[in-house]
Design a protein around this motif. Structure first.
Motif, PDB file in Angstrom:
ATOM      1  N   SER A   6     -36.379  58.465 -35.826  1.00  0.00           N
ATOM      2  CA  SER A   6     -37.507  57.670 -35.379  1.00  0.00           C
ATOM      3  C   SER A   6     -37.106  56.821 -34.182  1.00  0.00           C
ATOM      4  N   SER A   7     -37.792  57.022 -33.070  1.00  0.00           N
ATOM      5  CA  SER A   7     -37.524  56.261 -31.858  1.00  0.00           C
ATOM      6  C   SER A   7     -38.812  56.166 -31.059  1.00  0.00           C
ATOM      7  N   SER A   8     -39.046  55.022 -30.453  1.00  0.00           N
ATOM      8  CA  SER A   8     -40.246  54.858 -29.636  1.00  0.00           C
ATOM      9  C   SER A   8     -40.053  55.371 -28.211  1.00  0.00           C
ATOM     10  N   PHE A   9     -38.824  55.728 -27.842  1.00  0.00           N
ATOM     11  CA  PHE A   9     -38.501  56.121 -26.474  1.00  0.00           C
ATOM     12  C   PHE A   9     -37.970  57.553 -26.374  1.00  0.00           C
ATOM     13  N   SER A  11     -37.444  61.489 -27.918  1.00  0.00           N
ATOM     14  CA  SER A  11     -37.929  62.524 -28.837  1.00  0.00           C
ATOM     15  C   SER A  11     -36.773  63.123 -29.621  1.00  0.00           C
ATOM     16  N   LYS A  27     -39.799  60.603 -24.561  1.00  0.00           N
ATOM     17  CA  LYS A  27     -41.192  60.757 -24.954  1.00  0.00           C
ATOM     18  C   LYS A  27     -42.146  60.771 -23.768  1.00  0.00           C
ATOM     19  N   ASP A  28     -41.671  60.368 -22.583  1.00  0.00           N
ATOM     20  CA  ASP A  28     -42.523  60.432 -21.400  1.00  0.00           C
ATOM     21  C   ASP A  28     -42.506  61.809 -20.749  1.00  0.00           C
ATOM     22  N   SER A  52     -29.525  53.879 -34.439  1.00  0.00           N
ATOM     23  CA  SER A  52     -30.672  53.863 -33.541  1.00  0.00           C
ATOM     24  C   SER A  52     -30.399  54.764 -32.340  1.00  0.00           C
TER      25      SER A  52
END
Length: 83
Positions: A6-9, A11, A27-28, A52
């Motif tokens: 799980s990471s917001s930045f 994939s 992810k961008d 992380s």
């Protein structure tokens, strides 16, 4: 080894300990290959599933002696010439 966490930045991160490289899909839509990554850091990522991805990426790829190259960006249009 392919690491999904799980990471917001990020994939995913794919590591190659023997070569000292890792491929990072953000992810961008950008896909980078990093060279000269610490093999110890790569092994640490593979065996420590609770780490992380963002912290590891910043410490061992962005703020290190590792070099990178942008391999692909899904947000750009690429033109391929037929030979």
């Amino acid at each position: 080894m392919l690491t999904y966490q799980s990471s917001s930045f990020i994939s995913y991160i794919r590591t190659d300990v023997l070569r000292g490289t890792c491929d990072v899909q953000l992810k961008d839509g950008k896909f980078y290959t990093y060279y000269n990554v610490s093999r110890r850091a790569l092994l640490n990522l593979e065996f420590n599933k609770s780490m992380s991805l963002g912290f590891w990426f910043n410490r061992n790829c962005v703020n290190s002696n590792a070099t990178s190259s942008l391999v692909f960006d899904v947000n750009k249009d690429y033109v391929f010439a037929a030979i």
